[in-house]
Motif scaffolding. Structure first.
Motif, short mmCIF file in Angstrom:
data_model
loop_
_atom_site.label_atom_id
_atom_site.label_comp_id
_atom_site.label_asym_id
_atom_site.label_seq_id
_atom_site.Cartn_x
_atom_site.Cartn_y
_atom_site.Cartn_z
N LYS A 63 0.92 -1.21 0.07
CA LYS A 63 0.02 0.00 0.13
C LYS A 63 0.77 1.23 0.06
N GLU A 64 1.91 1.10 0.49
CA GLU A 64 2.88 2.48 0.79
C GLU A 64 3.64 2.66 -0.67
N ILE A 65 3.60 1.69 -1.48
CA ILE A 65 4.49 2.07 -2.74
C ILE A 65 3.87 2.96 -3.81
N LEU A 66 4.44 3.84 -3.98
CA LEU A 66 4.08 4.93 -4.88
C LEU A 66 3.88 4.33 -6.43
N PRO A 67 3.12 5.01 -7.22
CA PRO A 67 2.88 4.76 -8.50
C PRO A 67 4.29 4.80 -9.36
N GLY A 102 -7.57 6.85 -3.93
CA GLY A 102 -6.55 5.96 -3.52
C GLY A 102 -6.85 4.43 -3.42
N GLN A 140 6.84 2.79 -9.03
CA GLN A 140 8.05 2.22 -8.16
C GLN A 140 7.79 0.92 -8.16
N ARG A 174 11.26 -2.53 -1.12
CA ARG A 174 11.14 -1.57 -2.36
C ARG A 174 12.51 -1.46 -2.98
N ILE A 205 -5.71 0.07 -6.15
CA ILE A 205 -4.30 0.17 -6.94
C ILE A 205 -4.06 -0.74 -7.91
N LYS A 255 -6.88 -1.55 -1.21
CA LYS A 255 -5.94 -0.91 -0.24
C LYS A 255 -5.90 -2.00 1.29
N LYS A 270 -0.59 2.58 -11.14
CA LYS A 270 -1.39 3.64 -10.88
C LYS A 270 -2.36 3.16 -9.64
N THR A 271 -2.65 4.52 -9.12
CA THR A 271 -3.84 4.30 -8.09
C THR A 271 -5.17 5.12 -8.51
#
Length: 102
Positions: A31-35, A73, A37, A99, A76, A89, A68-69
């Motif tokens: 959940k904490e990984i950004l688009p 949010g 990454q 990561r 994802i 999520k 993407k999210t």
């Protein structure tokens, strides 16, 4: 008064926080990984969803890229083993990942 054990514990806690701030410790949930990454799955913790998540190809050692999210949010979209997959999520929170720095 601080005992020797407390001093040692505080030292290691301070060291751990320093490493985390330097991004040397990259363990987090999906959940904490950004688009954009990528990450490698370490473990899946979902009890009732575990079999379903593993059946979708999210197993320990597999590489996952967050594509993407949704605007709010949830959900994802991720890419795992060459195909797109959408997770809520709540489901992504149960997947522990490392990561990948690229």
């Amino acid at each position: 008064m601080l005992t020797q054990a407390n001093i040692v514990a505080l030292y290691f806690l301070e060291r751990l926080l320093t490493l985390a701030n330097k991004r040397e410790i990259l363990t987090m949930t999906l959940k904490e990984i950004l688009p954009g990454q990528s990450c490698v799955v370490k473990q899946v913790y979902a009890n009732n969803l575990r079999k379903r998540i593993i059946d979708m190809g999210i197993i320990s050692g597999s590489k996952v890229t967050v594509k993407k999210t949704a605007p709010l949010g949830d959900p994802i979209e991720i890419i795992v083993k060459g195909y797109s997959l959408t997770l809520r999520k709540a489901e992504a929170r149960t997947i522990i990942v490392d990561r990948i720095e690229e």
